[in-house]
Scaffold this motif. Structure first.
Motif, PDB file in Angstrom:
ATOM      1  N   ALA A   1       0.821  -1.217   0.000  1.00 22.07           N
ATOM      2  CA  ALA A   1       0.000   0.000   0.000  1.00 22.07           C
ATOM      3  C   ALA A   1       0.849   1.259   0.000  1.00 22.07           C
ATOM      4  O   ALA A   1       0.350   2.345  -0.300  1.00 22.07           O
ATOM      5  CB  ALA A   1      -0.935  -0.016   1.213  1.00 22.07           C
ATOM      6  N   GLY A   2       2.121   1.138   0.362  1.00 21.61           N
ATOM      7  CA  GLY A   2       2.968   2.322   0.449  1.00 21.61           C
ATOM      8  C   GLY A   2       3.379   2.898  -0.889  1.00 21.61           C
ATOM      9  O   GLY A   2       3.902   4.017  -0.956  1.00 21.61           O
ATOM     10  N   GLU A   3       3.144   2.167  -1.972  1.00 22.72           N
ATOM     11  CA  GLU A   3       3.532   2.666  -3.282  1.00 22.72           C
ATOM     12  C   GLU A   3       2.554   3.742  -3.736  1.00 22.72           C
ATOM     13  O   GLU A   3       1.337   3.544  -3.678  1.00 22.72           O
ATOM     14  CB  GLU A   3       3.547   1.512  -4.289  1.00 22.72           C
ATOM     15  N   PRO A   4       3.043   4.891  -4.185  1.00 25.28           N
ATOM     16  CA  PRO A   4       2.149   6.000  -4.570  1.00 25.28           C
ATOM     17  C   PRO A   4       1.156   5.584  -5.661  1.00 25.28           C
ATOM     18  O   PRO A   4       1.536   5.014  -6.684  1.00 25.28           O
ATOM     19  CB  PRO A   4       3.124   7.069  -5.096  1.00 25.28           C
ATOM     20  N   GLY A   5      -0.115   5.849  -5.409  1.00 22.55           N
ATOM     21  CA  GLY A   5      -1.151   5.620  -6.404  1.00 22.55           C
ATOM     22  C   GLY A   5      -1.517   4.174  -6.655  1.00 22.55           C
ATOM     23  O   GLY A   5      -2.325   3.897  -7.557  1.00 22.55           O
ATOM     24  N   VAL A   6      -0.970   3.237  -5.864  1.00 22.88           N
ATOM     25  CA  VAL A   6      -1.193   1.827  -6.186  1.00 22.88           C
ATOM     26  C   VAL A   6      -2.662   1.426  -6.018  1.00 22.88           C
ATOM     27  O   VAL A   6      -3.211   0.674  -6.836  1.00 22.88           O
ATOM     28  CB  VAL A   6      -0.268   0.902  -5.360  1.00 22.88           C
ATOM     29  N   ILE A   7      -3.335   1.938  -4.996  1.00 19.83           N
ATOM     30  CA  ILE A   7      -4.727   1.542  -4.767  1.00 19.83           C
ATOM     31  C   ILE A   7      -5.624   2.074  -5.879  1.00 19.83           C
ATOM     32  O   ILE A   7      -6.495   1.361  -6.387  1.00 19.83           O
ATOM     33  CB  ILE A   7      -5.205   2.001  -3.374  1.00 19.83           C
ATOM     34  N   ASP A   8      -5.412   3.313  -6.286  1.00 14.79           N
ATOM     35  CA  ASP A   8      -6.202   3.862  -7.392  1.00 14.79           C
ATOM     36  C   ASP A   8      -5.995   3.045  -8.665  1.00 14.79           C
ATOM     37  O   ASP A   8      -6.952   2.772  -9.412  1.00 14.79           O
ATOM     38  CB  ASP A   8      -5.819   5.316  -7.652  1.00 14.79           C
ATOM     39  N   ARG A   9      -4.759   2.635  -8.913  1.00 21.56           N
ATOM     40  CA  ARG A   9      -4.477   1.860 -10.129  1.00 21.56           C
ATOM     41  C   ARG A   9      -5.098   0.465 -10.037  1.00 21.56           C
ATOM     42  O   ARG A   9      -5.649  -0.033 -11.039  1.00 21.56           O
ATOM     43  CB  ARG A   9      -2.965   1.754 -10.337  1.00 21.56           C
ATOM     44  N   LEU A  10      -5.061  -0.152  -8.871  1.00 21.34           N
ATOM     45  CA  LEU A  10      -5.690  -1.460  -8.709  1.00 21.34           C
ATOM     46  C   LEU A  10      -7.189  -1.366  -8.982  1.00 21.34           C
ATOM     47  O   LEU A  10      -7.770  -2.243  -9.638  1.00 21.34           O
ATOM     48  CB  LEU A  10      -5.446  -1.992  -7.297  1.00 21.34           C
ATOM     49  N   ARG A  11      -7.815  -0.323  -8.489  1.00 23.17           N
ATOM     50  CA  ARG A  11      -9.254  -0.147  -8.721  1.00 23.17           C
ATOM     51  C   ARG A  11      -9.542   0.047 -10.209  1.00 23.17           C
ATOM     52  O   ARG A  11     -10.527  -0.484 -10.740  1.00 23.17           O
ATOM     53  CB  ARG A  11      -9.781   1.039  -7.920  1.00 23.17           C
ATOM     54  N   GLU A  12      -8.697   0.791 -10.898  1.00 21.29           N
ATOM     55  CA  GLU A  12      -8.879   0.988 -12.340  1.00 21.29           C
ATOM     56  C   GLU A  12      -8.787  -0.337 -13.093  1.00 21.29           C
ATOM     57  O   GLU A  12      -9.617  -0.634 -13.970  1.00 21.29           O
ATOM     58  CB  GLU A  12      -7.805   1.945 -12.884  1.00 21.29           C
ATOM     59  N   LEU A  13      -7.783  -1.138 -12.764  1.00 19.22           N
ATOM     60  CA  LEU A  13      -7.569  -2.395 -13.464  1.00 19.22           C
ATOM     61  C   LEU A  13      -8.678  -3.394 -13.149  1.00 19.22           C
ATOM     62  O   LEU A  13      -9.115  -4.141 -14.033  1.00 19.22           O
ATOM     63  CB  LEU A  13      -6.203  -2.977 -13.086  1.00 19.22           C
ATOM     64  N   TYR A  14      -9.126  -3.406 -11.912  1.00 18.30           N
ATOM     65  CA  TYR A  14     -10.228  -4.289 -11.539  1.00 18.30           C
ATOM     66  C   TYR A  14     -11.490  -3.904 -12.307  1.00 18.30           C
ATOM     67  O   TYR A  14     -12.173  -4.757 -12.882  1.00 18.30           O
ATOM     68  CB  TYR A  14     -10.487  -4.217 -10.034  1.00 18.30           C
ATOM     69  N   ARG A  15     -11.775  -2.617 -12.317  1.00 19.25           N
ATOM     70  CA  ARG A  15     -12.990  -2.159 -13.000  1.00 19.25           C
ATOM     71  C   ARG A  15     -12.932  -2.446 -14.496  1.00 19.25           C
ATOM     72  O   ARG A  15     -13.945  -2.847 -15.098  1.00 19.25           O
ATOM     73  CB  ARG A  15     -13.206  -0.661 -12.756  1.00 19.25           C
ATOM     74  N   ALA A  16     -11.773  -2.279 -15.106  1.00 19.58           N
ATOM     75  CA  ALA A  16     -11.639  -2.520 -16.545  1.00 19.58           C
ATOM     76  C   ALA A  16     -12.007  -3.955 -16.901  1.00 19.58           C
ATOM     77  O   ALA A  16     -12.588  -4.215 -17.968  1.00 19.58           O
ATOM     78  CB  ALA A  16     -10.214  -2.207 -16.996  1.00 19.58           C
ATOM     79  N   LEU A  17     -11.701  -4.893 -16.006  1.00 18.53           N
ATOM     80  CA  LEU A  17     -11.988  -6.298 -16.285  1.00 18.53           C
ATOM     81  C   LEU A  17     -13.385  -6.700 -15.834  1.00 18.53           C
ATOM     82  O   LEU A  17     -14.213  -7.155 -16.634  1.00 18.53           O
ATOM     83  CB  LEU A  17     -10.939  -7.180 -15.593  1.00 18.53           C
ATOM     84  N   TYR A  18     -13.682  -6.538 -14.554  1.00 16.52           N
ATOM     85  CA  TYR A  18     -14.906  -7.105 -13.992  1.00 16.52           C
ATOM     86  C   TYR A  18     -16.159  -6.290 -14.311  1.00 16.52           C
ATOM     87  O   TYR A  18     -17.222  -6.859 -14.555  1.00 16.52           O
ATOM     88  CB  TYR A  18     -14.783  -7.238 -12.467  1.00 16.52           C
ATOM     89  N   ILE A  19     -16.035  -4.954 -14.291  1.00 17.81           N
ATOM     90  CA  ILE A  19     -17.225  -4.119 -14.464  1.00 17.81           C
ATOM     91  C   ILE A  19     -17.417  -3.739 -15.925  1.00 17.81           C
ATOM     92  O   ILE A  19     -18.458  -4.002 -16.523  1.00 17.81           O
ATOM     93  CB  ILE A  19     -17.135  -2.850 -13.588  1.00 17.81           C
ATOM     94  N   ASP A  20     -16.401  -3.129 -16.518  1.00 19.24           N
ATOM     95  CA  ASP A  20     -16.536  -2.635 -17.887  1.00 19.24           C
ATOM     96  C   ASP A  20     -16.650  -3.770 -18.899  1.00 19.24           C
ATOM     97  O   ASP A  20     -17.432  -3.683 -19.853  1.00 19.24           O
ATOM     98  CB  ASP A  20     -15.346  -1.743 -18.241  1.00 19.24           C
ATOM     99  N   LYS A  21     -15.883  -4.847 -18.698  1.00 18.02           N
ATOM    100  CA  LYS A  21     -15.891  -5.936 -19.677  1.00 18.02           C
ATOM    101  C   LYS A  21     -17.016  -6.930 -19.434  1.00 18.02           C
ATOM    102  O   LYS A  21     -17.662  -7.392 -20.379  1.00 18.02           O
ATOM    103  CB  LYS A  21     -14.549  -6.667 -19.653  1.00 18.02           C
ATOM    104  N   TYR A  22     -17.281  -7.264 -18.160  1.00 17.76           N
ATOM    105  CA  TYR A  22     -18.204  -8.360 -17.865  1.00 17.76           C
ATOM    106  C   TYR A  22     -19.579  -7.900 -17.404  1.00 17.76           C
ATOM    107  O   TYR A  22     -20.557  -8.052 -18.120  1.00 17.76           O
ATOM    108  CB  TYR A  22     -17.575  -9.312 -16.851  1.00 17.76           C
ATOM    109  N   SER A  23     -19.697  -7.343 -16.216  1.00 22.56           N
ATOM    110  CA  SER A  23     -21.046  -7.064 -15.706  1.00 22.56           C
ATOM    111  C   SER A  23     -20.984  -6.037 -14.577  1.00 22.56           C
ATOM    112  O   SER A  23     -20.099  -6.105 -13.712  1.00 22.56           O
ATOM    113  CB  SER A  23     -21.687  -8.347 -15.170  1.00 22.56           C
TER     114      SER A  23
END
Length: 379
Positions: free
Chosen positions: A220-242
Motif C-alpha cells: 500500500a505504500g507505493e504511490p497511487g497503487v490503490i487507485d491503479r488497482l481499482r482501475e484495473l479491476y474495474r476494466a476487467l470485472y465491471i466494464d468488460k463483464y457485468s
C-alpha cells in the motif's frame, strides 16, 4: 456438545480465537464487515455480517433482508438469473445466445426477486471463492436449526459444498432439510512431480520468465497503487463483464493491504502497473482471487497467462493445490487443471409457499440444465 453461537457486532469474540485457524481467517477476511457492514467495502451491497461458531469452527453469515444487494455475490436472483443473462449476451454463437436468453427470460417471468433475496448466506467470505465448507453433517444440522430460529423468514444458502457433502447430509441428516443446487464448475490445479506439463503450461511459464523482472508483490505504500488497482479491476470485472460484479471500494483495497492475508502481485509494462492478481491460503489450498488488468496490454503481452503461471509456481513451492475458481474452463484445463462441481446447500422448507415454489423450481432447473450448459460453454 457446545451450542451454536451467533456472534454479532460488538458481541464477544469466538472463544478460541487465539488457536482456531477458522477464527483467525474470519477475523482477517470478514472482521471489518462484522464491525461496519459490507457497504463501506463493497459499494453495491448493504449487509450486516455475523459469525457462527460450531464446536470451535467459525464461519461468516451474510444477511440479505430482501433488497440489500445489486451484486451477484449476495443476491440469489442476480447470481442465478440476472448474472446468467449478462453472460448469455456475451455468447458469440447467435443461436446459442438466443436460446439461452429465451430460457433465462422464461425463468425470470416465473421467479421474482423478492422470493429469493431474503436470505442468509453461510460460509460466505465476500469473495467469488472462499474457504471450503468444512462442517460435518451433524454440525450442519445444528447450525441450520439455530439459523432457522434466528432468521425464520430467510432462506439459508451454504456456500462451497461438494457433492460428497451434499450426499452425506441428505443420507445422514434428512431432518436438516438441506437440498443441493448446482452452482458452478471449479478448476483446481496440482503440481504432479515427474509428469511433463502441457504445452500451454510451458508457454505460459516462458511468458512469466519474460516478465519476471517486472513482477513483484505490491504494498500500500507505493504511490497511487490503490487507485491503479481499482482501475484495473474495474476494466476487467465491471466494464468488460457485468455491473453486477462487486464494486470494491478504496477502503476494501486498503483493508487488503492492512490485513495482509491476500497477497497482491503486479506486473508492470513500460513502467506502469498493467496487471494484478491476488491469492490467499485457506486450509489446504491456495485460492486465486481478485484479478485486474488492462485488456489491451494483457492481450498484447500475455499478462493474464503469466499471472496464472505465477500462481501455479507459488502453489508448487508451497506444496498446495491451486483453486482457480470458475470461468475460462478450457483455458485452465489446457494447463492441467481438473474440473470439479461445486454446489450450494439450500434450506427453504420453512418459508411461505411462493418462496418455497421459487427455490424448488430454481433448484430443479439448475440441477437439470446447469452442468451441461457450463460444460458445453466452458464456463
Amino acid at each position: 456438545m457446545a451450542p451454536v453461537r451467533l456472534i454479532e457486532r460488538e458481541g464477544p469474540p469466538p472463544q478460541d480465537e487465539a488457536g482456531s485457524a477458522s477464527a483467525r481467517l474470519a477475523s482477517k477476511l470478514v472482521g471489518p464487515y462484522v464491525e461496519r457492514g459490507t457497504e463501506p467495502f463493497i459499494a453495491n451491497t448493504r449487509h450486516r455480517v455475523l459469525l457462527a461458531e460450531v464446536d470451535g469452527e467459525v464461519t461468516p453469515l451474510i444477511v440479505n433482508d430482501g433488497a440489500d444487494s445489486d451484486c451477484y455475490l449476495t443476491s440469489p436472483f442476480i447470481n442465478y438469473i440476472t448474472y446468467a443473462e449478462d453472460f448469455a449476451r456475451s455468447v458469440k454463437d447467435p443461436r446459442t445466445r438466443r436460446a439461452l436468453l429465451a430460457f433465462i427470460r422464461a425463468v425470470r417471468a416465473v421467479i421474482r426477486p423478492r422470493d429469493l433475496d431474503r436470505v442468509v448466506y453461510v460460509n460466505h467470505w465476500m469473495l467469488a471463492t472462499g474457504p471450503a465448507l468444512r462442517f460435518t453433517p451433524e454440525q450442519l444440522e445444528r447450525l441450520t436449526r439455530a439459523l432457522r430460529e434466528r432468521f425464520p423468514q430467510h432462506a439459508l444458502v451454504f456456500k462451497r459444498a461438494t457433492a460428497e457433502t451434499a450426499a452425506a447430509v441428505a443420507g445422514e441428516r434428512p431432518d436438516a432439510r438441506l437440498h443441493a443446487i448446482f452452482n458452478r464448475q471449479m478448476y483446481v490445479w496440482r503440481h504432479e512431480p515427474g509428469k511433463k506439463p502441457p504445452r500451454e503450461f510451458r508457454q505460459d511459464r516462458n511468458l512469466l520468465n519474460q516478465h519476471r523482472a517486472n513482477l513483484r508483490r505490491l504494498t500500500a505504500g507505493e504511490p497511487g497503487v490503490i487507485d491503479r488497482l481499482r482501475e484495473l479491476y474495474r476494466a476487467l470485472y465491471i466494464d468488460k463483464y457485468s455491473d453486477h460484479n462487486a464494486f470494491f471500494t478504496e477502503a476494501w483495497f486498503q483493508q487488503v493491504f492492512q490485513q495482509g492475508l491476500l497477497e497482491v502481485y503486479g506486473i508492470e509494462v513500460d513502467g506502469q502497473l498493467a496487471y494484478f492478481v491476488t491469492c490467499f491460503v485457506a486450509g489446504d489450498e491456495l485460492i486465486g482471487s481478485v484479478v485486474g488488468h488492462d485488456p489491451v496490454l494483457s492481450r498484447k503481452h500475455g499478462l493474464y497467462r503469466a499471472g496464472m503461471s505465477h500462481l501455479m509456481q507459488l502453489a508448487e513451492a508451497r506444496g498446495l493445490p491451486l483453486n482457480l475458481s470458475s470461468g475460462s474452463g478450457q483455458f485452465k484445463q489446457k494447463r492441467g487443471a481438473t474440473q470439479l462441481t461445486e454446489y450450494e446447500l439450500l434450506c427453504f422448507s420453512h418459508l411461505p409457499w411462493r418462496a418455497r415454489l421459487s427455490w424448488s423450481l430454481l433448484r430443479r432447473i439448475y440441477n437439470a440444465v446447469g452442468p451441461r450448459v457450463f460444460t458445453a460453454l466452458s464456463i
